[in-house]
Design a protein around this motif. Structure first.
Motif, PDB file in Angstrom:
ATOM      1  N   MET A   1       6.855  57.864 -49.014  1.00 45.51           N
ATOM      2  CA  MET A   1       7.262  56.685 -48.245  1.00 45.51           C
ATOM      3  C   MET A   1       8.399  55.992 -48.981  1.00 45.51           C
ATOM      4  O   MET A   1       8.336  55.816 -50.205  1.00 45.51           O
ATOM      5  CB  MET A   1       6.063  55.735 -48.062  1.00 45.51           C
ATOM      6  CG  MET A   1       6.353  54.537 -47.169  1.00 45.51           C
ATOM      7  SD  MET A   1       4.880  53.544 -46.860  1.00 45.51           S
ATOM      8  CE  MET A   1       3.988  54.639 -45.761  1.00 45.51           C
ATOM      9  N   SER A   2       9.441  55.636 -48.277  1.00 44.93           N
ATOM     10  CA  SER A   2      10.604  55.032 -48.914  1.00 44.93           C
ATOM     11  C   SER A   2      10.281  53.637 -49.437  1.00 44.93           C
ATOM     12  O   SER A   2       9.431  52.935 -48.912  1.00 44.93           O
ATOM     13  CB  SER A   2      11.767  54.961 -47.923  1.00 44.93           C
ATOM     14  OG  SER A   2      11.409  54.181 -46.802  1.00 44.93           O
ATOM     15  N   ALA A   3      10.993  53.241 -50.503  1.00 47.39           N
ATOM     16  CA  ALA A   3      10.757  51.945 -51.125  1.00 47.39           C
ATOM     17  C   ALA A   3      11.313  50.827 -50.251  1.00 47.39           C
ATOM     18  O   ALA A   3      12.294  51.003 -49.522  1.00 47.39           O
ATOM     19  CB  ALA A   3      11.396  51.910 -52.498  1.00 47.39           C
ATOM     20  N   LEU A   4      10.704  49.675 -50.362  1.00 45.20           N
ATOM     21  CA  LEU A   4      11.154  48.495 -49.641  1.00 45.20           C
ATOM     22  C   LEU A   4      12.112  47.693 -50.515  1.00 45.20           C
ATOM     23  O   LEU A   4      11.916  47.568 -51.731  1.00 45.20           O
ATOM     24  CB  LEU A   4       9.958  47.622 -49.265  1.00 45.20           C
ATOM     25  CG  LEU A   4       9.014  48.195 -48.204  1.00 45.20           C
ATOM     26  CD1 LEU A   4       7.672  47.507 -48.278  1.00 45.20           C
ATOM     27  CD2 LEU A   4       9.618  48.034 -46.825  1.00 45.20           C
ATOM     28  N   HIS A   5      13.142  47.132 -49.886  1.00 41.21           N
ATOM     29  CA  HIS A   5      14.053  46.261 -50.616  1.00 41.21           C
ATOM     30  C   HIS A   5      13.470  44.860 -50.648  1.00 41.21           C
ATOM     31  O   HIS A   5      13.117  44.291 -49.612  1.00 41.21           O
ATOM     32  CB  HIS A   5      15.426  46.224 -49.945  1.00 41.21           C
ATOM     33  CG  HIS A   5      16.342  45.218 -50.574  1.00 41.21           C
ATOM     34  ND1 HIS A   5      17.137  45.510 -51.653  1.00 41.21           N
ATOM     35  CD2 HIS A   5      16.560  43.901 -50.295  1.00 41.21           C
ATOM     36  CE1 HIS A   5      17.817  44.440 -52.005  1.00 41.21           C
ATOM     37  NE2 HIS A   5      17.488  43.449 -51.197  1.00 41.21           N
ATOM     38  N   TYR A   6      13.370  44.293 -51.853  1.00 38.27           N
ATOM     39  CA  TYR A   6      12.913  42.913 -51.971  1.00 38.27           C
ATOM     40  C   TYR A   6      13.721  42.202 -53.041  1.00 38.27           C
ATOM     41  O   TYR A   6      14.334  42.825 -53.917  1.00 38.27           O
ATOM     42  CB  TYR A   6      11.412  42.836 -52.280  1.00 38.27           C
ATOM     43  CG  TYR A   6      10.985  43.500 -53.558  1.00 38.27           C
ATOM     44  CD1 TYR A   6      11.048  42.821 -54.776  1.00 38.27           C
ATOM     45  CD2 TYR A   6      10.503  44.808 -53.558  1.00 38.27           C
ATOM     46  CE1 TYR A   6      10.652  43.431 -55.953  1.00 38.27           C
ATOM     47  CE2 TYR A   6      10.111  45.425 -54.728  1.00 38.27           C
ATOM     48  CZ  TYR A   6      10.178  44.733 -55.925  1.00 38.27           C
ATOM     49  OH  TYR A   6       9.800  45.333 -57.103  1.00 38.27           O
ATOM     50  N   ARG A  51      10.294  47.239 -43.485  1.00 40.80           N
ATOM     51  CA  ARG A  51      10.500  48.686 -43.390  1.00 40.80           C
ATOM     52  C   ARG A  51      11.197  49.048 -42.074  1.00 40.80           C
ATOM     53  O   ARG A  51      10.848  48.554 -41.012  1.00 40.80           O
ATOM     54  CB  ARG A  51       9.157  49.420 -43.483  1.00 40.80           C
ATOM     55  CG  ARG A  51       9.308  50.925 -43.678  1.00 40.80           C
ATOM     56  CD  ARG A  51       7.971  51.598 -43.905  1.00 40.80           C
ATOM     57  NE  ARG A  51       7.268  51.075 -45.075  1.00 40.80           N
ATOM     58  CZ  ARG A  51       7.530  51.407 -46.339  1.00 40.80           C
ATOM     59  NH1 ARG A  51       8.521  52.255 -46.601  1.00 40.80           N
ATOM     60  NH2 ARG A  51       6.824  50.892 -47.334  1.00 40.80           N
ATOM     61  N   GLY A  52      12.219  49.896 -42.191  1.00 38.46           N
ATOM     62  CA  GLY A  52      12.960  50.325 -41.020  1.00 38.46           C
ATOM     63  C   GLY A  52      14.056  49.372 -40.601  1.00 38.46           C
ATOM     64  O   GLY A  52      14.666  49.557 -39.542  1.00 38.46           O
ATOM     65  N   ASP A  68       0.308  48.125 -40.538  1.00 37.93           N
ATOM     66  CA  ASP A  68       1.191  48.846 -41.459  1.00 37.93           C
ATOM     67  C   ASP A  68       2.143  47.878 -42.157  1.00 37.93           C
ATOM     68  O   ASP A  68       2.451  48.032 -43.347  1.00 37.93           O
ATOM     69  CB  ASP A  68       1.988  49.908 -40.698  1.00 37.93           C
ATOM     70  CG  ASP A  68       1.100  50.958 -40.064  1.00 37.93           C
ATOM     71  OD1 ASP A  68       0.258  51.539 -40.777  1.00 37.93           O
ATOM     72  OD2 ASP A  68       1.235  51.200 -38.849  1.00 37.93           O
ATOM     73  N   MET A  69       2.623  46.895 -41.431  1.00 33.88           N
ATOM     74  CA  MET A  69       3.522  45.910 -42.031  1.00 33.88           C
ATOM     75  C   MET A  69       2.790  45.077 -43.087  1.00 33.88           C
ATOM     76  O   MET A  69       3.388  44.696 -44.102  1.00 33.88           O
ATOM     77  CB  MET A  69       4.098  45.005 -40.944  1.00 33.88           C
ATOM     78  CG  MET A  69       4.912  45.755 -39.900  1.00 33.88           C
ATOM     79  SD  MET A  69       5.664  44.623 -38.698  1.00 33.88           S
ATOM     80  CE  MET A  69       6.016  45.769 -37.349  1.00 33.88           C
TER      81      MET A  69
END
Length: 268
Positions: A1-6, A51-52, A68-69
């Motif tokens: 699963m791709s990483a989230l930008h924070y 995500r997305g 999921d969120m």
């Protein structure tokens, strides 16, 4: 699963962390009007691209859900060593907060729900039907051109015409793709935790603008009626994005709520 930008702002040793979750657009940038005020008040602040969307690219499955969120937020809390946060969510972001308060209540010190809801309503459904029809028939440019109509009061949008035009251009340049947008809208349309509101015990600020053209303010009243520990902040004007259009007034309410919640918290 791709990483989230924070992004993490403010003092690393702050007593409290505020996590900001935006609406359908998904971008951390939505919270720019709040960041300075929160950091100046001494809060550690986390904002993220959902995500997305934005800088968190991913192809979302058609079955993508608010649950999921909420798991994505837990991933960010773990990655930033945040045991508990004050969660502020706008619209879809508010739904994420409600879900998280049900799934992982120990991670939520308080909730701030801005023009959010607990179950579908026919007016918002009509708005989303129209937006999806526009996206399908005319494409992303027409979709993002229509977006300010649902976000902002007409007078504010006219007065800030260049800002609105710049936002539309930015939204088009960073459009997440039709499939992702449809998956995200399907997720918010399927959300219904109305029967479980009494299970949420976190102190909650419910903020709404009575001239919101996308989400009736009565949805926020329904949240207030169903939750157990509520502070209400109804504004007569400001539209769906009143945290932007009436940022000064909204920030006062937000900071006052966070101050009162922190003062009344029982030390661990």
């Amino acid at each position: 699963m791709s990483a989230l930008h924070y992004e993490v702002h403010g003092p690393s040793d702050a007593a409290a962390t505020v996590l900001l979750s935006s609406g359908l657009g998904g971008s951390a940038g939505f919270w720019q009007p709040q960041l300075g005020a929160l950091v100046a008040a001494g809060h550690r602040v986390i904002a993220y691209d959902q995500r997305g969307t934005g800088r968190s690219p991913a192809a979302l499955p058609e079955t993508y859900a608010i649950e999921d969120m909420a798991k994505d937020v837990l991933e960010i809390l773990d990655a930033t060593n945040t045991s508990q946060c004050h969660f502020a969510g706008h619209a879809l972001g508010g739904l994420v907060g409600l879900q998280l308060a049900l799934d992982a209540p120990s991670r939520i010190a308080s909730l701030v729900l801005i023009n959010a809801w607990s179950k579908p309503n026919p007016h918002s459904a009509r708005c989303f039907d129209a937006r999806l029809a526009l996206l399908g028939a005319c494409g992303p440019r027409a979709y993002v051109e229509a977006q300010p109509i649902f976000l902002y009061p007409a007078a504010w949008a006219a007065e800030h015409a260049q800002r609105v035009a710049d936002e539309v251009d930015h939204a088009f340049a960073h459009f997440p793709g039709e499939a992702n947008m449809r998956a995200r809208i399907a997720a918010l349309r399927a959300f219904d935790i109305d029967a479980r509101l009494a299970d949420i015990t976190a102190p909650t600020l419910i903020a709404a603008a009575k001239d919101d053209t996308l989400v009736p303010w009565t949805c926020s009243q329904r949240l207030a009626d169903g939750l157990s520990d509520v502070t209400l902040d109804f504004m007569p004007h400001g539209g769906h994005a009143h945290s932007v259009t009436e940022a000064e007034a909204f920030n006062r309410s937000l900071l006052d709520f966070l101050s009162r919640v922190s003062a009344s918290a029982v030390p661990a």
